[in-house]
Write an enzyme that holds these catalytic residues in place. Structure first.
Site, PDB file in Angstrom:
ATOM      1  N   HIS A 141      32.394  14.234   7.993  1.00 35.46           N
ATOM      2  CA  HIS A 141      31.169  13.656   7.438  1.00 35.46           C
ATOM      3  C   HIS A 141      30.728  12.452   8.250  1.00 35.46           C
ATOM      4  O   HIS A 141      31.565  11.714   8.763  1.00 35.46           O
ATOM      5  CB  HIS A 141      31.398  13.141   6.007  1.00 35.46           C
ATOM      6  N   LYS A 167      33.555  22.399   7.450  1.00 36.00           N
ATOM      7  CA  LYS A 167      32.393  21.733   6.844  1.00 36.00           C
ATOM      8  C   LYS A 167      31.952  20.561   7.717  1.00 36.00           C
ATOM      9  O   LYS A 167      32.754  19.680   8.033  1.00 36.00           O
ATOM     10  CB  LYS A 167      32.755  21.202   5.446  1.00 36.00           C
ATOM     11  N   LYS A 318      -3.299  15.206   9.684  1.00 32.23           N
ATOM     12  CA  LYS A 318      -4.325  16.247   9.876  1.00 32.23           C
ATOM     13  C   LYS A 318      -4.971  16.168  11.266  1.00 32.23           C
ATOM     14  O   LYS A 318      -5.228  17.189  11.889  1.00 32.23           O
ATOM     15  CB  LYS A 318      -5.399  16.140   8.788  1.00 32.23           C
ATOM     16  N   ASP A 362      -9.545  22.532   3.624  1.00 32.75           N
ATOM     17  CA  ASP A 362     -10.150  21.528   2.742  1.00 32.75           C
ATOM     18  C   ASP A 362     -11.668  21.731   2.700  1.00 32.75           C
ATOM     19  O   ASP A 362     -12.318  21.471   1.682  1.00 32.75           O
ATOM     20  CB  ASP A 362      -9.906  20.107   3.294  1.00 32.75           C
TER      21      ASP A 362
HETATM   22  P1  NAP Z   1      -9.250   7.799   3.461  1.00 31.60           P
HETATM   23  O1  NAP Z   1      -9.433   8.473   4.780  1.00 31.60           O
HETATM   24  O2  NAP Z   1      -8.323   6.668   3.342  1.00 31.60           O
HETATM   25  O3  NAP Z   1     -10.713   7.277   2.994  1.00 31.60           O
HETATM   26  C1  NAP Z   1     -10.875   6.616   1.807  1.00 31.60           C
HETATM   27  C2  NAP Z   1     -12.335   6.243   1.608  1.00 31.60           C
HETATM   28  O4  NAP Z   1     -12.403   5.671   0.323  1.00 31.60           O
HETATM   29  C3  NAP Z   1     -12.855   5.207   2.587  1.00 31.60           C
HETATM   30  O5  NAP Z   1     -14.145   5.547   2.943  1.00 31.60           O
HETATM   31  C4  NAP Z   1     -12.808   3.907   1.788  1.00 31.60           C
HETATM   32  O6  NAP Z   1     -13.866   3.040   2.082  1.00 31.60           O
HETATM   33  C5  NAP Z   1     -13.044   4.400   0.406  1.00 31.60           C
HETATM   34  N1  NAP Z   1     -12.443   3.497  -0.558  1.00 31.60           N
HETATM   35  C6  NAP Z   1     -11.141   3.158  -0.665  1.00 31.60           C
HETATM   36  N2  NAP Z   1     -10.959   2.305  -1.669  1.00 31.60           N
HETATM   37  C7  NAP Z   1     -12.180   2.069  -2.212  1.00 31.60           C
HETATM   38  C8  NAP Z   1     -12.636   1.284  -3.277  1.00 31.60           C
HETATM   39  N3  NAP Z   1     -11.778   0.563  -4.003  1.00 31.60           N
HETATM   40  N4  NAP Z   1     -13.949   1.306  -3.557  1.00 31.60           N
HETATM   41  C9  NAP Z   1     -14.794   2.041  -2.841  1.00 31.60           C
HETATM   42  N5  NAP Z   1     -14.425   2.810  -1.804  1.00 31.60           N
HETATM   43  C10 NAP Z   1     -13.126   2.837  -1.498  1.00 31.60           C
HETATM   44  O7  NAP Z   1      -8.849   8.843   2.335  1.00 31.60           O
HETATM   45  P2  NAP Z   1      -9.119  10.420   2.309  1.00 31.60           P
HETATM   46  O8  NAP Z   1      -8.052  11.121   3.058  1.00 31.60           O
HETATM   47  O9  NAP Z   1     -10.522  10.677   2.675  1.00 31.60           O
HETATM   48  O10 NAP Z   1      -8.861  10.740   0.764  1.00 31.60           O
HETATM   49  C11 NAP Z   1      -9.725  10.245  -0.242  1.00 31.60           C
HETATM   50  C12 NAP Z   1      -9.263  10.749  -1.592  1.00 31.60           C
HETATM   51  O11 NAP Z   1      -9.395  12.160  -1.648  1.00 31.60           O
HETATM   52  C13 NAP Z   1      -7.779  10.513  -1.845  1.00 31.60           C
HETATM   53  O12 NAP Z   1      -7.574   9.269  -2.429  1.00 31.60           O
HETATM   54  C14 NAP Z   1      -7.388  11.650  -2.761  1.00 31.60           C
HETATM   55  O13 NAP Z   1      -7.417  11.229  -4.114  1.00 31.60           O
HETATM   56  C15 NAP Z   1      -8.451  12.688  -2.558  1.00 31.60           C
HETATM   57  N6  NAP Z   1      -7.896  13.927  -1.988  1.00 31.60           N
HETATM   58  C16 NAP Z   1      -7.946  15.030  -2.743  1.00 31.60           C
HETATM   59  C17 NAP Z   1      -7.465  16.232  -2.263  1.00 31.60           C
HETATM   60  C18 NAP Z   1      -7.530  17.476  -3.123  1.00 31.60           C
HETATM   61  O14 NAP Z   1      -7.032  18.516  -2.693  1.00 31.60           O
HETATM   62  N7  NAP Z   1      -8.129  17.395  -4.290  1.00 31.60           N
HETATM   63  C19 NAP Z   1      -6.927  16.296  -0.978  1.00 31.60           C
HETATM   64  C20 NAP Z   1      -6.883  15.133  -0.221  1.00 31.60           C
HETATM   65  C21 NAP Z   1      -7.368  13.951  -0.733  1.00 31.60           C
HETATM   66  P3  NAP Z   1     -13.842   1.988   3.301  1.00 31.60           P
HETATM   67  O15 NAP Z   1     -14.287   2.762   4.491  1.00 31.60           O
HETATM   68  O16 NAP Z   1     -14.794   0.952   2.876  1.00 31.60           O
HETATM   69  O17 NAP Z   1     -12.424   1.499   3.409  1.00 31.60           O
END
Ligand code: NAP
Length: 558
Positions: A141, A167, A318, A362
């Site tokens: 181990h 093992k 991604k 997506d």
């Molecule tokens: P990301 O790249 O980090 O982008 C987040 C965005 O949200 C940015 O534009 C940010 O604005 C804005 N934001 C963050 N906090 C905020 C606040 N308090 N008030 C206003 N705007 C705010 O995230 P992402 O990958 O696009 O994901 C976004 C969300 O999608 C995730 O949080 C998740 O819940 C959801 N999601 C869902 C799935 C699904 O399958 N349903 C899959 C992936 C993600 P700024 O540019 O001003 O920082």
């Protein structure tokens, strides 16, 4: 057949027997009694009697292990005493229920010729004169990482004729460390256990049957905080379908950092079972940096015995998947044009001939639920709140579907940058793609709105918040050219976000975030298996996993 063994750190007689009974009921074939808490050495007749009773009354064949402190255990007595214990348990004069195995460390055997001789006296082996039914598991181990002397240790273990089973167990520092263990299993000269510890090691435990491992360990109760990477028996059997894994089983997983929270294993494993696909789907944690992603993905793809056939790829990888697909010259790649336009891919497909595809599921997963609500999206005006990865995917899909898109983001510069990039990658003009402050929503005649921020998400920056102030949402509902307007959230923990709740109150059609999750998973499943995704099953499994995590379905009676 790879045996399922439940390790029991013996706290006392009754609890250990109760646990062993539970292990038997759950389908384990073996238990390992770790007796180093209860046996303390030379004068411990009471401890020795307890161990003897355990062995006598064990409801399952057992391994007895008294692990010394120098190999990560609790036993700090002398070696001769614990080997004498083993001998007394296994010798013919003991009651008719000897341990099936004792586990002795290579280090112990190498400490002295005398100890080695004592071990030889305690187990069955080709030169044994006595009639013994206990065999030796010879173990090595390393709790810190892959031992530098791994190959030396393995060849020394192979030179020990009394060892029935070898093992090797060490802490994996990355997924790549599993591959070396699989290679060892494939090259084994006798039954072998080869397992990686820690969160990167789950793969070695689940895939032991694929590579002919002698056994794998699974715990009775969730030990993810004390022993990350060790599945429970239920997870191993019910979630990962351990009993159906064989050398032909195709391997899939979710690549991300972190990935422990992902619900994708629940969906895809249930789906594989439903359509009769010989596959298993695992969490595949890869640290955030590009170098980690590149090296790990290459090692998974370059090891054909793994039958690695695909992955869901999530935050923060991604963009890395798309980059890998563009830069990798070792195999043929097909890149989904939508993924190219979005600059990100969430799905890896590996064909049997080794060629690969990088897709973005997506994108259709945002469009489909909106289309189901609004019909043809051509000419529809859709606002997206946020300018991150999900906003980008949503915009690409909606433009592709003919909608006109307006990006509303907290940081207007980021919204502007996104719009400029998307105009370049999609060819959309300012009439189809623009950026505007949120306040303009109220009067813009927007048909639908997508929340692509984490606002409203448990554990996010504003779990109680809504990305669209209520007064604007109210005006949106009134001003929409098409009644009712549609609001789609992408947040799905909880499903009933403040935005969704408020939308329902205002009579706006609300699409919860699980819709996107389900549709992206269904498209991945179809790309990997060629079978139609069992969406109803996916929905039920997602409901169950979200409910068990404290996010019940809105229509649930609980
Ligand atoms: P990301 O790249 O980090 O982008 C987040 C965005 O949200 C940015 O534009 C940010 O604005 C804005 N934001 C963050 N906090 C905020 C606040 N308090 N008030 C206003 N705007 C705010 O995230 P992402 O990958 O696009 O994901 C976004 C969300 O999608 C995730 O949080 C998740 O819940 C959801 N999601 C869902 C799935 C699904 O399958 N349903 C899959 C992936 C993600 P700024 O540019 O001003 O920082």
């Amino acid at each position: 057949m790879t045996l399922l063994c439940v390790p029991i750190l013996v706290p006392g007689f009754q609890k250990a027997i109760t646990d062993a009974q539970e292990a038997r009921l759950l389908g384990a074939e073996l238990v390992e009694f770790r007796v180093d808490h209860v046996f303390h050495g030379e004068d411990d007749a009471e401890g020795a009697a307890l161990v003897q009773r355990l062995v006598n009354e064990s409801p399952l064949p057992c391994i007895v292990t008294c692990r010394p402190t120098f190999e990560g255990g609790d036993y700090d007595g002398d070696d001769a005493s614990r080997i004498s214990l083993y001998e007394s348990l296994g010798c013919a004069s003991a009651p008719d229920h000897p341990p099936r195995y004792i586990d002795v460390e290579l280090q112990t055997l190498q400490r002295s010729a005398n100890l080695k001789q004592k071990v030889h006296l305690a187990v069955d082996h080709p030169a044994q004169l006595r009639d013994l039914a206990t065999s030796l598991i010879l173990s090595h181990h390393d709790f810190n990482g892959r031992p530098a002397s791994l190959h030396k240790a393995l060849s020394e273990m192979r030179m020990e004729p009394a060892a029935k089973v070898l093992k090797i167990a060490y802490r994996a520092r990355s997924l790549r460390d599993n591959i070396e263990l699989f290679e060892m299993l494939l090259e084994r000269d006798r039954p072998m256990i080869a397992l990686a510890m820690g969160e990167f090691g789950l793969m070695s435990r689940v895939l032991a049957p694929k590579f002919g491992g002698f056994l794998t360990f699974a715990s009775l109760r969730d030990t993810s905080t004390t022993a990350p990477g060790q599945p429970t028996v239920r997870e191993l059997v019910d979630l990962y379908r351990f009993r159906s894994i064989n050398s032909s089983t195709a391997v899939y997983g979710v690549i991300g950092w972190p990935v422990a929270h992902s619900r994708s294993p629940q969906l895809h494993n249930a789906g594989f079972e439903a359509v009769g696909h010989n596959g298993v789907y695992l969490p595949l944690p890869i640290p955030a940096e590009w170098e980690h992603f590149k090296a790990t993905l290459a090692s998974l793809l370059d090891f054909p015995p793994l039958s690695f056939r695909g992955a869901s790829v999530t935050i923060p990888h991604k963009e890395h998947l798309l980059r890998f697909a563009r830069e990798d010259t070792s195999r043929k790649w097909i890149i989904d044009p939508l993924a190219e336009r979005a600059g990100a891919a969430n799905t890896l497909v590996v064909r049997n001939d080794g060629s690969c595809a990088a897709l973005n599921t997506d994108i259709p997963a945002v469009v489909l639920p909106l289309r189901q609500s609004l019909g043809n999206l051509t000419g529809m005006r859709v606002g997206i709140v946020g300018a991150g990865g999900v906003a980008r995917a949503a915009a690409v899909g909606l433009l592709d579907a003919g909608a006109n898109v307006v990006i509303h983001n907290r940081t207007s510069e980021r919204a502007q940058t996104l719009v400029e990039e998307l105009r370049r990658s999609t060819g959309a003009g300012s009439d189809r793609l623009a950026t505007a402050p949120l306040s303009s929503l109220a009067t813009s005649g927007t048909h639908a709105l997508v929340n692509a921020t984490p606002v409203g998400m448990t554990g996010g920056p504003e779990p109680e918040g809504t990305p669209i102030p209520n007064d604007i949402l109210r005006q949106l509902a009134a001003a929409s050219e098409r009644s009712p307007a549609v609001v789609m959230d992408t947040v799905y923990t909880p499903r009933e976000t403040p935005l969704i709740k408020q939308s329902r109150v205002l009579g706006v059609t609300a699409i919860t975030g699980d819709e996107m999750f389900l549709h992206q998973a269904a498209a991945q499943f179809e790309a990997w298996t060629g079978s139609r995704a069992p969406v109803t099953l996916f929905r039920r499994v997602l409901d169950e996993t979200l409910a068990s995590a404290g996010y019940p379905h809105p229509n649930s009676e609980e």
